[in-house]
Design a protein around this motif. Structure first.
Motif, PDB file in Angstrom:
ATOM      1  N   HIS A 109       0.821  -1.215   0.000  1.00  0.00           N
ATOM      2  CA  HIS A 109       0.000   0.000   0.000  1.00  0.00           C
ATOM      3  C   HIS A 109       0.854   1.265   0.000  1.00  0.00           C
ATOM      4  O   HIS A 109       0.589   2.225   0.737  1.00  0.00           O
ATOM      5  CB  HIS A 109      -0.938   0.003   1.214  1.00  0.00           C
ATOM      6  CG  HIS A 109      -1.770  -1.233   1.345  1.00  0.00           C
ATOM      7  ND1 HIS A 109      -2.616  -1.669   0.356  1.00  0.00           N
ATOM      8  CD2 HIS A 109      -1.866  -2.141   2.341  1.00  0.00           C
ATOM      9  CE1 HIS A 109      -3.213  -2.783   0.744  1.00  0.00           C
ATOM     10  NE2 HIS A 109      -2.774  -3.090   1.925  1.00  0.00           N
ATOM     11  N   GLN A 164       1.560   3.939  -2.029  1.00  0.00           N
ATOM     12  CA  GLN A 164       1.084   5.284  -2.331  1.00  0.00           C
ATOM     13  C   GLN A 164       0.163   5.821  -1.240  1.00  0.00           C
ATOM     14  O   GLN A 164       0.303   6.962  -0.787  1.00  0.00           O
ATOM     15  CB  GLN A 164       0.360   5.287  -3.684  1.00  0.00           C
ATOM     16  CG  GLN A 164      -0.078   6.673  -4.150  1.00  0.00           C
ATOM     17  CD  GLN A 164       1.089   7.631  -4.309  1.00  0.00           C
ATOM     18  OE1 GLN A 164       2.168   7.253  -4.754  1.00  0.00           O
ATOM     19  NE2 GLN A 164       0.890   8.887  -3.922  1.00  0.00           N
ATOM     20  N   GLU A 198       0.837   9.098   1.260  1.00  0.00           N
ATOM     21  CA  GLU A 198      -0.149  10.182   1.321  1.00  0.00           C
ATOM     22  C   GLU A 198      -0.609  10.418   2.757  1.00  0.00           C
ATOM     23  O   GLU A 198      -0.779  11.575   3.185  1.00  0.00           O
ATOM     24  CB  GLU A 198      -1.336   9.854   0.423  1.00  0.00           C
ATOM     25  CG  GLU A 198      -0.999   9.911  -1.068  1.00  0.00           C
ATOM     26  CD  GLU A 198      -2.138   9.426  -1.946  1.00  0.00           C
ATOM     27  OE1 GLU A 198      -3.159   8.976  -1.389  1.00  0.00           O
ATOM     28  OE2 GLU A 198      -1.991   9.464  -3.174  1.00  0.00           O
ATOM     29  N   ALA A 246       8.404   2.651   1.094  1.00  0.00           N
ATOM     30  CA  ALA A 246       7.914   3.985   0.737  1.00  0.00           C
ATOM     31  C   ALA A 246       7.657   4.814   1.986  1.00  0.00           C
ATOM     32  O   ALA A 246       8.003   5.995   2.047  1.00  0.00           O
ATOM     33  CB  ALA A 246       6.645   3.874  -0.101  1.00  0.00           C
TER      34      ALA A 246
END
Length: 205
Positions: A77, A79, A83, A161
């Motif tokens: 997950h 992205q 965010e 990420a």
């Protein structure tokens, strides 16, 4: 069922660069079949090679994953996580994000302590910790080095990420390992975010 190509990609991800012969042996196929597999994977942009010269004879190809190849082992997950991190930073500032990381650390510490309960000795605790981290997607493993210290390795980072967006996650996880393996000393010697292919820690009892 994993294909031979999947096996090769997993080997390169978990064990690092390897020659065609070594990959053939690990997959139980001929060297020619392995060479054809590598050519196909290279054509797809998933692997690349460097030429190694070792003594007399023809130079060897050492294969490794490209960035596209590493992307076959996805960041969970990614992205949405980035965010959310940016939203927390904008709404609550750096202190708010630090509190979020600290809360995650406390929750993980509670769960890890319960999972390591009853594991006597450093090797038992390393084994249990590797099992936990492997189940979470980190491809974790450990081994004893010749100097008596231990090497704890994570070949994949499923939160890469998030860690890139907030280095507090990496600091938190190092602190967590120190708590779980105390009184042993834990030192990070390879860091994926610093350009290494994996994260690795030396553990000295």
């Amino acid at each position: 069922m994993k294909t031979t190509a999947d096996q090769i990609l997993l080997l390169l991800k978990s064990k690092g660069p390897a020659g065609t012969s070594a990959l053939a042996q690990a997959c139980g196929i001929t060297r020619q079949a392995a060479r054809l597999q590598m050519e196909r994977l290279a054509a797809e942009g998933l692997v690349e090679h460097a030429v190694e010269r070792a003594g007399v004879g023809r130079p060897r190809r050492s294969w490794s994953l490209t960035q596209k190849g590493h992307a076959r082992f996805p960041d969970t997950h990614a992205q949405m996580t980035v965010e959310l991190i940016e939203a927390v930073r904008e709404e609550f500032g750096a202190p708010g994000l630090d509190r979020l990381v600290a809360r995650r650390e406390r929750v993980m510490e509670h769960g890890y302590r319960a999972a390591l309960d009853g594991a006597e000795g450093l090797e038992a605790r390393l084994s249990r910790l590797a099992e936990i981290r492997a189940a979470e997607g980190y491809m974790a493993e450990w081994r004893r080095r010749e100097d008596g210290a231990y090497l704890f390795v994570e070949n994949h980072c499923p939160i890469c990420a998030a860690a890139s967006a907030c280095q507090g996650f990496c600091r938190s996880e190092l602190a967590l390992f120190e708590m779980m393996l105390a009184p042993a000393k834990v030192e990070r010697v390879e860091h994926l975010l610093a350009g290494a292919r994996r994260c690795a820690y030396v553990v000295r009892g």
